[in-house]
Design an enzyme around this catalytic site. Structure first.
Site, PDB file in Angstrom:
ATOM      1  N   GLU A 141     -15.894 -49.693  21.702  1.00  0.00           N
ATOM      2  CA  GLU A 141     -16.202 -50.329  20.422  1.00  0.00           C
ATOM      3  C   GLU A 141     -17.563 -49.838  19.947  1.00  0.00           C
ATOM      4  O   GLU A 141     -18.535 -49.850  20.709  1.00  0.00           O
ATOM      5  CB  GLU A 141     -16.246 -51.850  20.560  1.00  0.00           C
ATOM      6  CG  GLU A 141     -14.890 -52.515  20.658  1.00  0.00           C
ATOM      7  CD  GLU A 141     -14.997 -54.023  20.755  1.00  0.00           C
ATOM      8  OE1 GLU A 141     -14.190 -54.707  20.115  1.00  0.00           O
ATOM      9  OE2 GLU A 141     -15.871 -54.524  21.493  1.00  0.00           O
TER      10      GLU A 141
ATOM     11  N   SER B 256     -21.302 -56.979  25.259  1.00  0.00           N
ATOM     12  CA  SER B 256     -19.905 -57.295  24.948  1.00  0.00           C
ATOM     13  C   SER B 256     -19.782 -58.449  23.965  1.00  0.00           C
ATOM     14  O   SER B 256     -18.673 -58.824  23.611  1.00  0.00           O
ATOM     15  CB  SER B 256     -19.146 -57.638  26.240  1.00  0.00           C
ATOM     16  OG  SER B 256     -19.814 -58.662  26.953  1.00  0.00           O
TER      17      SER B 256
ATOM     18  N   ASN C 122     -13.323 -58.851  22.569  1.00  0.00           N
ATOM     19  CA  ASN C 122     -13.701 -60.078  23.273  1.00  0.00           C
ATOM     20  C   ASN C 122     -13.568 -61.324  22.419  1.00  0.00           C
ATOM     21  O   ASN C 122     -13.394 -62.425  22.948  1.00  0.00           O
ATOM     22  CB  ASN C 122     -15.122 -59.952  23.826  1.00  0.00           C
ATOM     23  CG  ASN C 122     -15.150 -59.178  25.123  1.00  0.00           C
ATOM     24  OD1 ASN C 122     -14.166 -59.138  25.849  1.00  0.00           O
ATOM     25  ND2 ASN C 122     -16.270 -58.534  25.409  1.00  0.00           N
TER      26      ASN C 122
ATOM     27  N   HIS D 274     -19.944 -50.500  23.049  1.00  0.00           N
ATOM     28  CA  HIS D 274     -19.326 -51.350  24.061  1.00  0.00           C
ATOM     29  C   HIS D 274     -18.221 -50.614  24.806  1.00  0.00           C
ATOM     30  O   HIS D 274     -17.143 -50.359  24.265  1.00  0.00           O
ATOM     31  CB  HIS D 274     -18.765 -52.615  23.394  1.00  0.00           C
ATOM     32  CG  HIS D 274     -18.115 -53.552  24.351  1.00  0.00           C
ATOM     33  ND1 HIS D 274     -17.065 -54.381  23.998  1.00  0.00           N
ATOM     34  CD2 HIS D 274     -18.345 -53.803  25.673  1.00  0.00           C
ATOM     35  CE1 HIS D 274     -16.692 -55.090  25.046  1.00  0.00           C
ATOM     36  NE2 HIS D 274     -17.455 -54.745  26.074  1.00  0.00           N
TER      37      HIS D 274
END
Length: 289
Positions: free
Chosen positions: A150, A117, A188, A138
């Protein structure tokens, strides 16, 4: 892609395995030993039973899903995999070891992906046998529910690898966001500074837990507040990610909130330990401060 290996039978790994198997693909679910991998499949069986109980799927569908998942205790069966997905804890040395060991059995035409992540893909690709066939993939928690993946190519990732993995992600019924290989990628990099700042606000007594979360739910129209979300993600995972951002960029805006560090040191990691910013020992979570 018809045969997928998932390394890591924790919350993310089992979610990925369940999601892949639900689309009819064969999944090898691995962990440090066979017993741990089998326990991971047991969690998927429990999740499938709940879906049956709620009328979301029928028994036959649940049985077919579970039949597609094979727990394994070592790397050798992964020689048959079209795609190997690492879904271990967000600790770079652990991931590096996995890539090196899985790379020994990776087929010449197969792809290796990391569910990291936050950790740079280009750097981790150096521990794979072929950086052109290494990529970030991800998923978001809970994987069967969340609609986003992702896809993060590293500097050396081949376009054919990116195209193949993007098609795989879309075959799972997910939307894809393509990100460059920058710390934290897209989601993130935006989310963790918000969570970290919410902990600073709490630590400085600007507001209490309930008011911080209520303010973000109602003022920002978020489905849950940042402290509640941090508990759901796991405070140790949040700290790992914000530390990656801080160490990689050296930007002080990513400095971890001292209170977040203290909670992790105390073992108050959120829902998975029964206590974080909320206490989960009763039927309804209550703030701990």
């Amino acid at each position: 892609m018809q045969k997928i290996a998932v390394i890591g039978a924790g919350q993310m790994g089992t979610g990925i395995a369940q999601t892949v198997a639900a689309q009819g693909m064969h999944v090898m679910l691995a962990d440090i030993d066979l017993a741990t991998a089998e326990a991971g499949k047991g969690k998927i069986e429990q999740a499938a039973s709940k879906l049956v109980g709620r009328g979301k799927i029928d028994i036959e569908t649940a049985e077919a899903l579970l039949a597609k998942i094979t727990p394994i205790g070592d790397y050798s069966p992964m020689a048959d995999a079209d795609l190997i997905i690492e879904a271990a804890t967000e600790k770079e040395p652990i991931k590096q070891s996995i890539f090196e060991n899985a790379g020994k059995v990776l087929r010449d035409d197969a792809i290796m992906a990391s569910n990291t992540s936050s950790i740079p893909i280009t750097r981790m690709a150096n521990h794979s046998p072929d950086p052109e066939r290494f990529i970030g993939l991800h998923f978001f928690n809970p994987v069967p529910v969340m609609g986003l993946i992702e896809v993060i190519p590293g500097l050396a990732t081949a376009k054919s690898t990116t195209d193949s993995v993007t098609a795989f992600a879309e075959s799972l019924g997910k939307e894809v966001v393509l990100s460059q290989d920058e710390p934290g990628f897209v989601v993130n990099r935006i989310l963790l500074p918000m969570i970290n700042e919410a902990v600073f606000v709490l630590g400085q007594s600007t507001a209490g837990i309930e008011d911080i979360d209520k303010g973000c739910r109602l003022g920002l129209n978020h489905p849950m507040g940042p402290l509640q979300l941090a508990d759901f993600v796991g405070l140790d995972t949040c700290l790992d990610i914000i530390n990656v951002l801080y160490r990689t960029t050296r930007d002080t805006k990513y400095r971890p909130a001292p209170l977040l560090v203290k909670y992790v040191e105390a073992g108050w990691l959120g829902r998975k330990t029964g206590r974080g910013f909320y206490d989960y020992s009763g039927e309804t979570p209550v703030p701990t401060r």
